[in-house]
Design a protein around this motif. Structure first.
Motif, PDB file in Angstrom:
ATOM      1  N   THR A  11      59.975  12.840 -20.518  1.00 14.61           N
ATOM      2  CA  THR A  11      60.514  14.199 -20.606  1.00 14.61           C
ATOM      3  C   THR A  11      59.502  15.250 -20.186  1.00 14.61           C
ATOM      4  O   THR A  11      59.884  16.316 -19.712  1.00 14.61           O
ATOM      5  CB  THR A  11      61.010  14.517 -22.031  1.00 14.61           C
ATOM      6  N   PRO A  35      58.206  23.081 -19.754  1.00 14.73           N
ATOM      7  CA  PRO A  35      58.245  24.164 -20.737  1.00 14.73           C
ATOM      8  C   PRO A  35      57.252  25.275 -20.380  1.00 14.73           C
ATOM      9  O   PRO A  35      56.350  25.067 -19.559  1.00 14.73           O
ATOM     10  CB  PRO A  35      57.839  23.492 -22.045  1.00 14.73           C
ATOM     11  N   ASN A 166      61.354  26.895 -15.559  1.00 18.56           N
ATOM     12  CA  ASN A 166      61.087  26.768 -16.978  1.00 18.56           C
ATOM     13  C   ASN A 166      62.247  26.003 -17.625  1.00 18.56           C
ATOM     14  O   ASN A 166      63.358  26.512 -17.682  1.00 18.56           O
ATOM     15  CB  ASN A 166      60.945  28.173 -17.562  1.00 18.56           C
ATOM     16  N   THR A 167      61.997  24.807 -18.113  1.00 17.96           N
ATOM     17  CA  THR A 167      63.068  23.989 -18.686  1.00 17.96           C
ATOM     18  C   THR A 167      63.513  24.474 -20.058  1.00 17.96           C
ATOM     19  O   THR A 167      64.544  24.030 -20.558  1.00 17.96           O
ATOM     20  CB  THR A 167      62.643  22.510 -18.801  1.00 17.96           C
ATOM     21  N   ALA A 168      62.759  25.372 -20.682  1.00 15.72           N
ATOM     22  CA  ALA A 168      63.160  25.903 -21.982  1.00 15.72           C
ATOM     23  C   ALA A 168      64.083  27.103 -21.824  1.00 15.72           C
ATOM     24  O   ALA A 168      64.580  27.637 -22.800  1.00 15.72           O
ATOM     25  CB  ALA A 168      61.923  26.307 -22.782  1.00 15.72           C
ATOM     26  N   ASP A 169      64.337  27.519 -20.611  1.00 11.12           N
ATOM     27  CA  ASP A 169      65.164  28.692 -20.331  1.00 11.12           C
ATOM     28  C   ASP A 169      66.630  28.294 -20.319  1.00 11.12           C
ATOM     29  O   ASP A 169      67.014  27.334 -19.662  1.00 11.12           O
ATOM     30  CB  ASP A 169      64.763  29.267 -18.964  1.00 11.12           C
ATOM     31  N   ARG A 170      67.470  29.041 -20.997  1.00  8.77           N
ATOM     32  CA  ARG A 170      68.883  28.693 -21.041  1.00  8.77           C
ATOM     33  C   ARG A 170      69.571  28.870 -19.693  1.00  8.77           C
ATOM     34  O   ARG A 170      70.644  28.340 -19.456  1.00  8.77           O
ATOM     35  CB  ARG A 170      69.615  29.481 -22.126  1.00  8.77           C
TER      36      ARG A 170
END
Length: 180
Positions: A11, A35, A166-170
């Motif tokens: 991941t 992230p 950014n994978t944490a961005d919705r």
């Protein structure tokens, strides 16, 4: 602990500047995702400086990024009966293609920071067709005739693109599946 490390390695894989540079040489287009605070933008900056000798540019997407700012479109300029007129003006991608084509033997890097912040389907339009690494000679016809450039956009073989995401961005939830 072994399972946790195996899961994290899948991941949140780690990579090196050299691995990304090698991937760019073979595929031309790369997305660095992860992230916040994991060094995606910094890696892209290092690659531009070291591997490309700063032959390239960095741009950043945001929710207001448009097709006209990336590809090209009409922009106002002084003149005309109303005090201004509109003229076809190249966007960042078209400018990068022109700059890269000036020295075809030298790789050129366009870094698109925060690529998932814009509505990519709208921003790329028909240019999404150009981002197929296995078919480098694709071209698209544009709506306007750009002075000195014509109405055809083609990405030269020496133009490489890094997008950071950014994978944490919705906002990645709405990322077009063709773009992924």
């Amino acid at each position: 602990e072994r399972i946790r490390r195996a899961w994290l390695s899948r991941t949140l894989p780690t990579t090196t500047d050299e691995a990304v540079a090698s991937l760019l040489q073979s595929r031309r287009f790369v997305i660095l995702e992860g992230p916040p605070g994991t060094g995606k933008t910094e890696m892209a900056r290092r690659l531009l400086k070291r591997a490309y000798s700063e032959f390239g540019r960095i741009i950043q997407f945001h929710p207001g990024t448009t097709y006209e700012s990336l590809i090209g479109g009409l922009a106002p300029e002084p003149g005309g009966s109303m005090g201004f007129t509109f003229r076809p003006t190249p966007g960042h991608l078209m400018q990068a293609a022109v700059e890269a084509a000036q020295d075809p033997a030298r790789p050129y890097l366009l870094v698109i920071d925060e690529i998932n912040r814009a509505d990519l389907a709208k921003v790329l339009g028909e240019a999404v067709y150009l981002f197929e690494p296995s078919q480098p000679d694709r071209q698209v016809r544009l709506q306007y005739d750009f002075p000195g450039l014509g109405n055809t956009l083609r990405l030269p073989a020496n133009l490489h693109v890094i997008g950071t995401m950014n994978t944490a961005d919705r906002s990645i939830a709405i990322l077009d599946i063709a773009i992924r």
